[in-house]
Design a protein around this motif. Sequence first.
Motif, PDB file in Angstrom:
ATOM      1  N   CYS A  37      45.789 130.270 -25.643  1.00 35.27           N
ATOM      2  CA  CYS A  37      45.439 130.838 -24.343  1.00 35.27           C
ATOM      3  C   CYS A  37      46.706 131.220 -23.593  1.00 35.27           C
ATOM      4  CB  CYS A  37      44.651 129.835 -23.520  1.00 35.27           C
ATOM      5  SG  CYS A  37      43.066 129.392 -24.237  1.00 35.27           S
ATOM      6  N   PHE A  38      46.772 132.457 -23.159  1.00 33.55           N
ATOM      7  CA  PHE A  38      47.858 132.925 -22.298  1.00 33.55           C
ATOM      8  C   PHE A  38      47.309 132.921 -20.886  1.00 33.55           C
ATOM      9  CE2 PHE A  38      50.135 136.335 -20.071  1.00 33.55           C
ATOM     10  CZ  PHE A  38      51.446 135.905 -20.243  1.00 33.55           C
ATOM     11  N   LEU A  39      47.807 131.997 -20.072  1.00 31.36           N
ATOM     12  CA  LEU A  39      47.324 131.856 -18.702  1.00 31.36           C
ATOM     13  C   LEU A  39      48.142 132.778 -17.812  1.00 31.36           C
ATOM     14  CD1 LEU A  39      46.994 127.959 -18.670  1.00 31.36           C
ATOM     15  CD2 LEU A  39      45.304 129.673 -19.370  1.00 31.36           C
ATOM     16  N   HIS A  40      47.566 133.933 -17.526  1.00 30.29           N
ATOM     17  CA  HIS A  40      48.295 134.991 -16.830  1.00 30.29           C
ATOM     18  C   HIS A  40      48.028 134.968 -15.329  1.00 30.29           C
ATOM     19  CE1 HIS A  40      50.308 138.697 -16.075  1.00 30.29           C
ATOM     20  NE2 HIS A  40      49.211 139.276 -15.634  1.00 30.29           N
ATOM     21  N   ILE A  41      49.122 134.858 -14.548  1.00 33.79           N
ATOM     22  CA  ILE A  41      48.998 134.982 -13.099  1.00 33.79           C
ATOM     23  C   ILE A  41      49.738 136.237 -12.659  1.00 33.79           C
ATOM     24  CG2 ILE A  41      48.744 132.499 -12.708  1.00 33.79           C
ATOM     25  CD1 ILE A  41      51.621 132.492 -11.629  1.00 33.79           C
ATOM     26  N   SER A  42      49.341 136.761 -11.532  1.00 39.45           N
ATOM     27  CA  SER A  42      49.965 137.973 -11.002  1.00 39.45           C
ATOM     28  C   SER A  42      51.295 137.637 -10.320  1.00 39.45           C
ATOM     29  CB  SER A  42      49.035 138.660 -10.003  1.00 39.45           C
ATOM     30  OG  SER A  42      48.881 137.834  -8.853  1.00 39.45           O
ATOM     31  N   PHE A  43      52.092 138.655 -10.114  1.00 37.10           N
ATOM     32  CA  PHE A  43      53.361 138.530  -9.424  1.00 37.10           C
ATOM     33  C   PHE A  43      53.151 137.947  -8.027  1.00 37.10           C
ATOM     34  CE2 PHE A  43      57.047 140.509  -7.147  1.00 37.10           C
ATOM     35  CZ  PHE A  43      58.066 139.968  -7.923  1.00 37.10           C
ATOM     36  N   GLN A  44      52.105 138.421  -7.341  1.00 32.90           N
ATOM     37  CA  GLN A  44      51.813 137.956  -5.987  1.00 32.90           C
ATOM     38  C   GLN A  44      51.381 136.485  -5.978  1.00 32.90           C
ATOM     39  OE1 GLN A  44      50.432 140.664  -7.447  1.00 32.90           O
ATOM     40  NE2 GLN A  44      51.466 142.320  -6.357  1.00 32.90           N
ATOM     41  N   GLU A  45      50.561 136.110  -6.958  1.00 32.43           N
ATOM     42  CA  GLU A  45      50.100 134.721  -7.027  1.00 32.43           C
ATOM     43  C   GLU A  45      51.258 133.789  -7.370  1.00 32.43           C
ATOM     44  OE1 GLU A  45      47.662 131.331  -6.920  1.00 32.43           O
ATOM     45  OE2 GLU A  45      47.523 133.304  -5.997  1.00 32.43           O
ATOM     46  N   GLN A  46      52.146 134.238  -8.233  1.00 36.68           N
ATOM     47  CA  GLN A  46      53.307 133.405  -8.552  1.00 36.68           C
ATOM     48  C   GLN A  46      54.123 133.138  -7.281  1.00 36.68           C
ATOM     49  OE1 GLN A  46      56.915 134.909 -10.239  1.00 36.68           O
ATOM     50  NE2 GLN A  46      56.941 133.286 -11.800  1.00 36.68           N
ATOM     51  N   ARG A  47      54.330 134.177  -6.486  1.00 35.59           N
ATOM     52  CA  ARG A  47      55.079 134.031  -5.227  1.00 35.59           C
ATOM     53  C   ARG A  47      54.371 133.038  -4.305  1.00 35.59           C
ATOM     54  NH1 ARG A  47      55.054 136.117  -0.052  1.00 35.59           N
ATOM     55  NH2 ARG A  47      57.098 136.386   0.878  1.00 35.59           N
ATOM     56  N   ARG A  48      53.055 133.177  -4.160  1.00 32.04           N
ATOM     57  CA  ARG A  48      52.289 132.276  -3.301  1.00 32.04           C
ATOM     58  C   ARG A  48      52.446 130.828  -3.758  1.00 32.04           C
ATOM     59  NH1 ARG A  48      48.052 129.444  -2.779  1.00 32.04           N
ATOM     60  NH2 ARG A  48      47.186 129.779  -4.835  1.00 32.04           N
ATOM     61  N   ARG A  49      52.374 130.597  -5.048  1.00 33.15           N
ATOM     62  CA  ARG A  49      52.496 129.232  -5.571  1.00 33.15           C
ATOM     63  C   ARG A  49      53.911 128.687  -5.382  1.00 33.15           C
ATOM     64  NH1 ARG A  49      48.798 129.227 -11.111  1.00 33.15           N
ATOM     65  NH2 ARG A  49      46.908 130.029 -10.098  1.00 33.15           N
ATOM     66  N   LEU A  50      54.910 129.533  -5.547  1.00 34.45           N
ATOM     67  CA  LEU A  50      56.289 129.083  -5.345  1.00 34.45           C
ATOM     68  C   LEU A  50      56.541 128.739  -3.873  1.00 34.45           C
ATOM     69  CD1 LEU A  50      58.209 131.538  -7.704  1.00 34.45           C
ATOM     70  CD2 LEU A  50      57.800 129.093  -8.059  1.00 34.45           C
ATOM     71  N   VAL A  51      56.024 129.556  -2.960  1.00 32.62           N
ATOM     72  CA  VAL A  51      56.166 129.272  -1.529  1.00 32.62           C
ATOM     73  C   VAL A  51      55.490 127.940  -1.199  1.00 32.62           C
ATOM     74  CG1 VAL A  51      55.460 130.005   0.793  1.00 32.62           C
ATOM     75  CG2 VAL A  51      56.465 131.657  -0.782  1.00 32.62           C
ATOM     76  N   TRP A  95      45.074 135.465 -29.726  1.00 29.37           N
ATOM     77  CA  TRP A  95      45.445 135.109 -28.360  1.00 29.37           C
ATOM     78  C   TRP A  95      44.275 135.454 -27.452  1.00 29.37           C
ATOM     79  CZ3 TRP A  95      49.010 132.365 -25.992  1.00 29.37           C
ATOM     80  CH2 TRP A  95      50.233 132.129 -26.631  1.00 29.37           C
ATOM     81  N   TYR A  96      44.028 134.598 -26.482  1.00 31.32           N
ATOM     82  CA  TYR A  96      43.053 134.862 -25.435  1.00 31.32           C
ATOM     83  C   TYR A  96      43.823 134.928 -24.121  1.00 31.32           C
ATOM     84  CZ  TYR A  96      39.671 133.561 -28.969  1.00 31.32           C
ATOM     85  OH  TYR A  96      38.932 133.503 -30.125  1.00 31.32           O
ATOM     86  N   VAL A  97      43.785 136.088 -23.468  1.00 26.08           N
ATOM     87  CA  VAL A  97      44.459 136.249 -22.185  1.00 26.08           C
ATOM     88  C   VAL A  97      43.487 135.837 -21.092  1.00 26.08           C
ATOM     89  CG1 VAL A  97      45.633 137.845 -20.623  1.00 26.08           C
ATOM     90  CG2 VAL A  97      45.909 138.100 -23.109  1.00 26.08           C
ATOM     91  N   ILE A  98      43.856 134.804 -20.350  1.00 27.97           N
ATOM     92  CA  ILE A  98      42.989 134.234 -19.326  1.00 27.97           C
ATOM     93  C   ILE A  98      43.561 134.567 -17.945  1.00 27.97           C
ATOM     94  CG2 ILE A  98      41.947 132.114 -18.430  1.00 27.97           C
ATOM     95  CD1 ILE A  98      41.193 132.623 -21.379  1.00 27.97           C
ATOM     96  N   PRO A  99      42.839 135.370 -17.147  1.00 32.66           N
ATOM     97  CA  PRO A  99      43.296 135.618 -15.773  1.00 32.66           C
ATOM     98  C   PRO A  99      43.336 134.276 -15.031  1.00 32.66           C
ATOM     99  CG  PRO A  99      41.504 137.100 -16.372  1.00 32.66           C
ATOM    100  CD  PRO A  99      41.592 136.062 -17.444  1.00 32.66           C
ATOM    101  N   SER A 100      44.471 133.954 -14.419  1.00 38.46           N
ATOM    102  CA  SER A 100      44.644 132.602 -13.878  1.00 38.46           C
ATOM    103  C   SER A 100      45.077 132.548 -12.427  1.00 38.46           C
ATOM    104  CB  SER A 100      45.652 131.847 -14.758  1.00 38.46           C
ATOM    105  OG  SER A 100      45.153 131.742 -16.074  1.00 38.46           O
ATOM    106  N   ASP A 101      44.863 133.629 -11.685  1.00 39.30           N
ATOM    107  CA  ASP A 101      45.178 133.576 -10.258  1.00 39.30           C
ATOM    108  C   ASP A 101      44.305 132.551  -9.548  1.00 39.30           C
ATOM    109  OD1 ASP A 101      47.161 135.463 -10.485  1.00 39.30           O
ATOM    110  OD2 ASP A 101      46.171 136.975  -9.245  1.00 39.30           O
ATOM    111  N   HIS A 102      43.081 132.360 -10.029  1.00 43.55           N
ATOM    112  CA  HIS A 102      42.157 131.390  -9.455  1.00 43.55           C
ATOM    113  C   HIS A 102      41.972 130.263 -10.465  1.00 43.55           C
ATOM    114  CE1 HIS A 102      41.325 134.228  -6.268  1.00 43.55           C
ATOM    115  NE2 HIS A 102      41.134 135.152  -7.189  1.00 43.55           N
TER     116      HIS A 102
END
Length: 142
Positions: A37-51, A95-102
């Motif tokens: 599983c590739f747990l893919h987050i967006s650029f914006q979500e990565q920023r939110r999590r880092l903040v 590979w399974y690409v899993i949208p992971s913003d949520h």
Amino acid sequence: MARVRELAPRDEIERRYDQISRFEKSLADDGTTVIKCFLHISFQEQRRRLVKRLDRPDKHWKFSPSDIDDRALWPAFQEAYTIALERCSTSYAPWYVIPSDHKWYRNWAVGRLLLEHLRELDPRYPKPDFDVAQCRRRLLAQ
């Protein structure tokens, strides 16, 4: 692509992917189900999590200043992930690409994927190679 090529020579990258694929093929040939599983987050979500990690003292341990520098390499990382997913996704080890913003969706999707594979495998406890009733009688007789 320039940044990806700087990380390792192309022939070295290809050699590694071939090695990964051979290993996964050997696992599959031995009867192992490989689920990636590739747990893919967006650029914006990565920023939110880092903040959030910086804003909450209990999350500081999850943060590294290099995370900020690594974000500048986002396009190169995305390209590298794309190549890895293309080169190492096979019928025996997809590979399974899993949208992971949520996180709730990520958890549901991974759980569903695992459930589907387990149902296909139909796992069973191994059958005993002894007489259960006889062993029970012997044990109770003691």
